[in-house]
Motif scaffolding. Structure first.
Motif, mmCIF file in Angstrom:
data_model
loop_
_atom_site.group_PDB
_atom_site.id
_atom_site.type_symbol
_atom_site.label_atom_id
_atom_site.label_comp_id
_atom_site.label_asym_id
_atom_site.label_seq_id
_atom_site.Cartn_x
_atom_site.Cartn_y
_atom_site.Cartn_z
ATOM 1 N N ILE A 194 30.742 -27.411 -17.950
ATOM 2 C CA ILE A 194 31.846 -28.265 -18.944
ATOM 3 C C ILE A 194 32.087 -27.632 -20.045
ATOM 4 C CG2 ILE A 194 31.527 -30.201 -20.479
ATOM 5 C CD1 ILE A 194 28.687 -31.260 -19.219
ATOM 6 N N LYS A 195 33.644 -27.681 -19.887
ATOM 7 C CA LYS A 195 34.247 -26.751 -21.034
ATOM 8 C C LYS A 195 35.376 -27.344 -21.577
ATOM 9 C CE LYS A 195 37.630 -25.491 -17.419
ATOM 10 N NZ LYS A 195 37.938 -24.174 -16.604
ATOM 11 N N SER A 196 35.811 -26.776 -22.680
ATOM 12 C CA SER A 196 36.900 -27.216 -23.862
ATOM 13 C C SER A 196 38.266 -27.032 -22.760
ATOM 14 C CB SER A 196 36.914 -26.397 -25.000
ATOM 15 O OG SER A 196 38.082 -26.695 -25.675
ATOM 16 N N ILE A 197 39.204 -27.811 -22.857
ATOM 17 C CA ILE A 197 40.511 -27.941 -21.951
ATOM 18 C C ILE A 197 41.116 -26.848 -22.911
ATOM 19 C CG2 ILE A 197 42.400 -29.217 -21.256
ATOM 20 C CD1 ILE A 197 40.718 -31.691 -21.209
ATOM 21 N N SER A 198 41.170 -26.957 -23.982
ATOM 22 C CA SER A 198 42.432 -25.992 -24.816
ATOM 23 C C SER A 198 41.812 -24.430 -24.859
ATOM 24 C CB SER A 198 42.368 -26.610 -26.364
ATOM 25 O OG SER A 198 41.140 -26.627 -26.943
ATOM 26 N N SER A 199 40.571 -24.487 -25.155
ATOM 27 C CA SER A 199 39.961 -22.842 -25.281
ATOM 28 C C SER A 199 39.437 -22.345 -23.832
ATOM 29 C CB SER A 199 38.996 -22.840 -26.125
ATOM 30 O OG SER A 199 37.713 -23.528 -25.701
ATOM 31 N N LYS A 200 39.088 -23.459 -22.941
ATOM 32 C CA LYS A 200 38.688 -22.780 -21.578
ATOM 33 C C LYS A 200 37.121 -22.304 -21.862
ATOM 34 C CE LYS A 200 42.694 -23.604 -19.659
ATOM 35 N NZ LYS A 200 42.986 -24.882 -18.845
ATOM 36 N N LYS A 201 36.756 -22.570 -22.929
ATOM 37 C CA LYS A 201 35.162 -22.110 -23.250
ATOM 38 C C LYS A 201 34.299 -22.720 -22.686
ATOM 39 C CE LYS A 201 31.982 -21.055 -26.757
ATOM 40 N NZ LYS A 201 31.682 -20.968 -28.428
ATOM 41 N N THR A 202 33.305 -22.286 -21.740
ATOM 42 C CA THR A 202 32.386 -23.110 -21.070
ATOM 43 C C THR A 202 31.365 -23.353 -22.166
ATOM 44 O OG1 THR A 202 32.689 -22.009 -19.130
ATOM 45 C CG2 THR A 202 30.537 -22.963 -19.500
ATOM 46 N N LEU A 203 30.824 -24.614 -22.159
ATOM 47 C CA LEU A 203 29.819 -25.261 -23.218
ATOM 48 C C LEU A 203 28.650 -25.489 -22.537
ATOM 49 C CD1 LEU A 203 32.243 -27.825 -24.980
ATOM 50 C CD2 LEU A 203 31.787 -25.320 -25.635
ATOM 51 N N TYR A 204 28.646 -25.854 -21.325
ATOM 52 C CA TYR A 204 27.373 -26.301 -20.630
ATOM 53 C C TYR A 204 27.633 -25.692 -19.190
ATOM 54 C CZ TYR A 204 26.319 -29.178 -24.636
ATOM 55 O OH TYR A 204 26.050 -29.821 -25.823
ATOM 56 N N GLU A 205 26.378 -25.347 -18.518
ATOM 57 C CA GLU A 205 26.151 -25.529 -17.067
ATOM 58 C C GLU A 205 25.411 -26.446 -16.812
ATOM 59 O OE1 GLU A 205 25.364 -21.154 -16.311
ATOM 60 O OE2 GLU A 205 27.540 -20.463 -16.693
ATOM 61 N N ILE A 206 25.610 -26.773 -15.410
ATOM 62 C CA ILE A 206 24.699 -27.665 -14.681
ATOM 63 C C ILE A 206 24.406 -27.408 -13.333
ATOM 64 C CG2 ILE A 206 25.774 -29.801 -15.885
ATOM 65 C CD1 ILE A 206 27.018 -30.505 -13.616
#
Length: 270
Positions: free
Chosen positions: A127-139
């Protein structure tokens, strides 16, 4: 979360096209202000000992209370004939919401040719931010049992999704209002075919199937003779190819055929 009242979230599913085969669905939950609009066309490809069906179409989940619309794609359905017959979901499913700015990518992992490399129904995703491409969570986990989620900012992992006993609680659809069933409803059109198949009477099922097909051909010829054009009753096709609900200001009415839902949902977020 799962509804305990079968009338809380009624849905309408209809085959809106025969060639190509397209199925459309519209569901509403007026208590939670949730709507689902979905249409799908399976496009199979054969590769000798196996085949895959890509699911074309569009899928929208609308949370009207928050004015959020989530669009999601579908993985491919893979059928393997040799050496070990089986079916599984493979490929990537994307879920995104322009308003929130977040996107999830879930990868459905396929087993190797000889069934090695882990169990079936394995999923991995981010799960990531569309603008920054930063990954927030991994499943990570198995969609038919349990999936965990890892917070990348803290490194902590917790249970995100757990099926538990919900699958065992699933029940067959029930006919609650026979007088309201339309003559075009699948339970009537294909009823004799289904009953014959359940009894293992393949010859009777084949004869019943031929009767259904002959009736459909006769109705089509009658429409052509009268100069009528068939139209889907509950859905309409837009110029861009999308199928939409004909009555956007009206929720779906409770159906005469209902599916008893589990008393507790499979989704657990701790």
């Amino acid at each position: 979360m799962a509804a305990t009242d079968p009338q809380a979230a009624p849905s309408m599913t209809s085959q809106v096209s025969h060639r190509p085969p397209v199925t459309a669905l519209y569901a509403t939950d007026t208590k939670k202000n949730v709507r689902l609009l979905w249409h799908q066309e399976p496009c199979p490809r054969f590769y000798g000992s196996w085949m895959e069906a890509a699911m074309k179409g569009r899928r929208l989940l609308m949370l009207d209370e928050y004015k959020e619309t989530y669009e999601f794609s579908s993985p491919r359905l893979s059928f393997r004939f040799l050496p070990i017959p089986g079916a599984e979901w493979v490929g990537t499913c994307k879920v995104g919401c322009a308003k929130t700015g977040y996107e999830a990518q879930v990868h459905f992992k396929a087993k190797s040719l000889f069934g090695l490399g882990g169990g079936t129904n394995r999923v991995e995703g981010r799960i990531k931010s569309i603008s920054s491409k930063k990954t927030l969570y991994e499943i990570d986990g198995y969609w038919d049992s349990a999936v965990t989620i890892k917070d990348m900012s803290t490194g902590k992992k917790k249970m995100f999704y757990e099926v538990k006993g919900s699958m065992a609680e699933l029940r067959m659809p029930q006919l609650v209002n026979p007088q309201d069933v339309a003559r075009t409803e699948s339970v009537l059109v294909w009823g004799k075919v289904t009953r014959a198949l359940l009894k293992g009477d393949w010859a009777k099922a084949s004869r019943a199937k031929k009767v259904v097909e002959d009736n459909q051909r006769m109705e089509r010829k009658l429409r052509e003779k009268e100069g009528k054009t068939w139209q889907a009753k509950f859905f309409q096709k837009l110029d861009n190819g999308d199928w939409v609900w004909r009555y956007p200001d009206q929720p779906v009415l409770p159906a005469p055929i209902q599916v008893p839902l589990p008393t507790h949902g499979p989704y657990i977020v701790s």
